[in-house]
Design an enzyme around this catalytic site. Structure first.
Site, short mmCIF file in Angstrom:
data_model
loop_
_atom_site.label_atom_id
_atom_site.label_comp_id
_atom_site.label_asym_id
_atom_site.label_seq_id
_atom_site.Cartn_x
_atom_site.Cartn_y
_atom_site.Cartn_z
CG LEU A 47 -2.20 -0.74 1.24
CD1 LEU A 47 -2.84 -0.68 2.62
CD2 LEU A 47 -3.15 -0.17 0.19
CG ASP A 48 0.09 4.82 -2.17
OD1 ASP A 48 -0.11 5.69 -1.30
OD2 ASP A 48 -0.75 4.51 -3.02
CE LYS A 49 6.21 8.59 4.10
NZ LYS A 49 7.50 9.31 3.93
#
Length: 337
Positions: free
Chosen positions: A106-108
């Protein structure tokens, strides 16, 4: 947690997890001087550090780490990597006593459900896009979710930065500026890129489901172990999934092939041998962007030889436009040699 990689594992727990005896029996054996750690007699309260050898009643203990499957509700700002050089990496954030790795990413700036485990084969099966495992998200954007937007997202969106068209997916509106989307692939920042190509920006992105594992009432930042029922169901669901890369000709239609059919090629269009970069029909050779060809190289339409931009030719070279039958045509001049 009572054990960490820094302090080691309690000796009685170490022996119990190795299947040697119960913790109570381990304590009795330690008191009787029947357990040794790296050549010294162990005492109650000892911990086993990584790399140390434990001997129980004159036999070396073969210890395997317990299999771990965790669900984490990842908050924003945490990076889904095991790289220690990343300040906000998910492994340090979790600080679990057994080394685990995130499954996918999951991106930041996104939050929600992510699975962590120490089972490498499981990681590979879940990560392979060709296995078509579903992941569901709730997305809030900076504009109204229109019917046209839902239709375009559902059909798949060509991502110019990645040079790939996303798979068709399920999308439905839930409020003025919020929609649900179910993906079966996990391209880098896929939902954000899809929205940007449709002229909107993501304000919030929450993953709520991975296959049959749901976020439920798990609080943000918290994690839990999978129940035995969830583990068994997950393993059964992955029975027909593959973990190693398949031989090229056996791969499913996924990844960097936006549309069309293929029988031994790379992506897009129809082909039966060779390479098709974007679209169009071909039977042999190379088609860069569009058009039909039957041998050689074509930019637009050609039957033999080389056609840089447009026009028709039959043998030789046509740099820009015009018609020619033999020799060279630079612009629109005709020449026959």
């Amino acid at each position: 947690m009572e054990e960490t990689s820094r302090t080691g594992v309690r000796l009685n727990k170490y022996l119990s997890e190795a299947g040697v005896c119960s913790r109570r029996e381990a304590d009795l054996a330690i008191e009787a001087g029947e357990v040794m750690i790296d050549g010294r007699v162990a005492v109650l309260g000892d911990r086993v550090q990584e790399g140390e050898t434990v001997i129980f009643r004159e036999k070396v203990v073969e210890h395997k780490e317990p299999e771990v499957l965790l669900l984490l509700n990842k908050p924003r700002g945490i990076v889904c990597t095991a790289e220690k050089k990343e300040k906000n990496n998910i492994v340090d954030y979790l600080n679990y006593p057994v080394r685990v790795y995130p499954v996918g990413r999951l991106d930041k700036d996104s939050r929600g459900l992510i699975l962590l485990t120490n089972q490498g084969d499981l990681v590979n099966k879940l990560n392979r896009g060709g296995n078509y495992h579903e992941k569901e998200y709730v997305v809030k954007i900076d504009q109204e979710v229109t019917a046209d937007f839902v239709e375009r997202m559902s059909r798949g969106v060509y991502l110019t930065e990645l040079h790939v068209k996303t798979r068709p997916c399920k999308v439905w509106k839930t409020s003025y500026d919020t929609f649900h989307i179910i993906l079966t692939q996990g391209l880098n920042r896929q939902i954000r890129r899809m929205c940007e190509m449709c002229g909107v920006n993501v304000k919030d992105l929450l993953r709520i489901r991975i296959m049959d594992l749901n976020i439920g009432d798990l609080e943000e930042g918290a994690y839990r172990e999978l129940t035995e029922e969830e583990k068994n169901h997950l393993i059964a669901s992955l029975k027909d999934s593959y973990s190693d890369p398949k031989p090229y000709g056996e791969r499913k239609s996924y990844g960097r092939r936006p549309n069309g059919h293929k029988n031994g090629g790379y992506r897009g269009g129809n082909r039966e041998g060779g390479y098709n970069y974007n679209r169009g029909n071909r039977s042999n050779g190379y088609n860069r962007e569009g058009g039909n060809r039957e041998g050689g190289y074509t930019r637009e339409n050609r039957s033999n030889g080389y056609n840089r931009e447009g026009g028709n030719r039959e043998g030789g070279y046509n740099y820009n436009r015009g018609n020619r039958s033999d020799g060279y045509n630079r612009e629109s001049r005709r020449r026959q040699s």
